[in-house]
Scaffold this motif. Structure first.
Motif: not given
Length: 128
Positions: A111-118
């Motif tokens: 979630a931390e690594a992909n927060l912006e993408r989501v």
């Protein structure tokens, strides 16, 4: 439903008991209260019922009790009743609960690594 292992992942046979447990645990752990309680107990160690209730202000006493009982039944935590007045009950993660907490650490990292993408995907979807 959890993604089932495929034969190319060296799984010749899936034990139906394992499949049932995975399905049940994902449903239970996907319950936000279980995830939150796992996190609180992992970060703070042994907690009294009242400490847990204060740490999760949106949970009702009934839901907290039910969630703790399910977690205890599944072997994720221990419940220790101290013979004092007023009654004191402590909850602590078991080694099994600690391993489950560790397993979900990967979800937090994802979630931390992909927060912006989501967030970007949600914005694009909502704009349509």
């Amino acid at each position: 439903m959890a993604a089932r292992p495929t034969p190319d992942k060296n799984c010749e046979h899936i034990d139906p008991r394992v499949e049932a447990l995975v399905t049940e645990l994902i449903g239970r752990v996907a319950d936000k209260w279980t995830m939150i309680l796992l996190e609180i107990l992992e970060e703070n160690g042994t907690q009294r019922f009242t400490q847990l209730a204060r740490a999760v202000p949106d949970i009702s006493q009934k839901m907290l009790t039910q969630t703790l009982r399910r977690m205890e039944r599944d072997g994720m935590l221990t419940r220790t009743v101290h013979p004092v007045v007023p009654p004191r009950v402590d909850y602590a993660l078991t080694p099994l609960g600690e391993t489950l907490s560790e397993a979900f650490c990967g979800v937090w990292m994802w979630a931390e690594a992909n927060l912006e993408r989501v967030e970007r995907a949600r914005e694009e979807f909502d704009a349509r």
